[in-house]
Write a protein that holds these residues in place. Structure first.
Motif, PDB file in Angstrom:
ATOM      1  N   ALA A  14      63.624  47.606  38.644  1.00 30.22           N
ATOM      2  CA  ALA A  14      63.999  48.383  39.828  1.00 30.22           C
ATOM      3  C   ALA A  14      63.042  48.110  40.986  1.00 30.22           C
ATOM      4  CB  ALA A  14      64.008  49.867  39.484  1.00 30.22           C
ATOM      5  N   PRO A  15      63.083  46.896  41.538  1.00 31.12           N
ATOM      6  CA  PRO A  15      62.126  46.555  42.598  1.00 31.12           C
ATOM      7  C   PRO A  15      62.280  47.401  43.867  1.00 31.12           C
ATOM      8  CG  PRO A  15      63.819  44.867  42.413  1.00 31.12           C
ATOM      9  CD  PRO A  15      64.018  45.813  41.270  1.00 31.12           C
ATOM     10  N   GLY A  16      63.447  47.983  44.105  1.00 28.51           N
ATOM     11  CA  GLY A  16      63.660  48.777  45.307  1.00 28.51           C
ATOM     12  C   GLY A  16      63.219  50.223  45.193  1.00 28.51           C
ATOM     13  N   VAL A  17      62.792  50.644  44.019  1.00 28.03           N
ATOM     14  CA  VAL A  17      62.374  52.031  43.827  1.00 28.03           C
ATOM     15  C   VAL A  17      60.965  52.220  44.380  1.00 28.03           C
ATOM     16  CG1 VAL A  17      61.732  53.747  42.087  1.00 28.03           C
ATOM     17  CG2 VAL A  17      63.869  52.484  41.870  1.00 28.03           C
ATOM     18  N   GLU A  18      60.822  53.170  45.288  1.00 21.21           N
ATOM     19  CA  GLU A  18      59.520  53.496  45.869  1.00 21.21           C
ATOM     20  C   GLU A  18      58.950  54.785  45.297  1.00 21.21           C
ATOM     21  OE1 GLU A  18      60.070  53.588  50.088  1.00 21.21           O
ATOM     22  OE2 GLU A  18      60.885  51.550  50.129  1.00 21.21           O
ATOM     23  N   ASP A  19      59.838  55.710  44.918  1.00 22.17           N
ATOM     24  CA  ASP A  19      59.422  57.012  44.393  1.00 22.17           C
ATOM     25  C   ASP A  19      60.029  57.227  43.017  1.00 22.17           C
ATOM     26  OD1 ASP A  19      57.995  58.512  46.676  1.00 22.17           O
ATOM     27  OD2 ASP A  19      59.802  57.724  47.648  1.00 22.17           O
ATOM     28  N   VAL A  20      59.194  57.647  42.079  1.00 27.11           N
ATOM     29  CA  VAL A  20      59.660  58.014  40.748  1.00 27.11           C
ATOM     30  C   VAL A  20      59.435  59.514  40.614  1.00 27.11           C
ATOM     31  CG1 VAL A  20      59.354  57.720  38.257  1.00 27.11           C
ATOM     32  CG2 VAL A  20      59.101  55.748  39.793  1.00 27.11           C
ATOM     33  N   ARG A  21      60.517  60.248  40.419  1.00 27.28           N
ATOM     34  CA  ARG A  21      60.469  61.705  40.351  1.00 27.28           C
ATOM     35  C   ARG A  21      60.743  62.140  38.913  1.00 27.28           C
ATOM     36  NH1 ARG A  21      60.116  62.904  45.716  1.00 27.28           N
ATOM     37  NH2 ARG A  21      59.780  65.086  45.169  1.00 27.28           N
TER      38      ARG A  21
END
Length: 117
Positions: A44-51
């Motif tokens: 998931a290279p486009g993921v900036e935030d992991v909630r």
């Protein structure tokens, strides 16, 4: 005490991944969460935030805390941000008692207490 844990990764919006945690994060289940996050982050290279949605987290022991610290390392080492959402009071107490509250949440314990009152 049940030792079931379910961790579900979804991408509700661009740039954000949500991991819903349900059950007990303890010795026999703790490896599941970092494994899932590590595997999914790689894809998931486009993921900036992991909630991490902790509303369904029923129990967390020292092994579970260690898993949360490993997830934090995985996420931040990948240049992303970790958020612990919908924390229950028991998890906040564990984080405060172990001195990991600010490290894992980015909040000061006192500010959280004021926000909840």
């Amino acid at each position: 005490m049940s030792t079931a844990l379910t961790c579900t990764w979804t991408s509700p919006q661009a740039g954000t991944a949500q991991v819903v945690i349900e059950g007990e994060l303890e010795y026999t289940t703790a490896a599941q969460l970092p494994r899932l996050v590590g595997d999914r982050l790689a894809d998931a290279p486009g993921v900036e935030d992991v909630r991490l949605d902790c509303d369904g987290l029923e129990f967390c022991d020292s092994s579970g805390l260690s898993a949360l610290l490993r997830v934090h390392a995985l996420v931040t080492d990948a240049g992303r941000r970790l958020h612990l959402d919908n924390r229950r009071p028991a998890l906040d107490r564990l984080l405060a008692l172990t001195g990991t509250f600010t490290y894992l949440t980015g909040e000061a314990p006192a500010s959280r207490a004021r926000a909840d009152s």
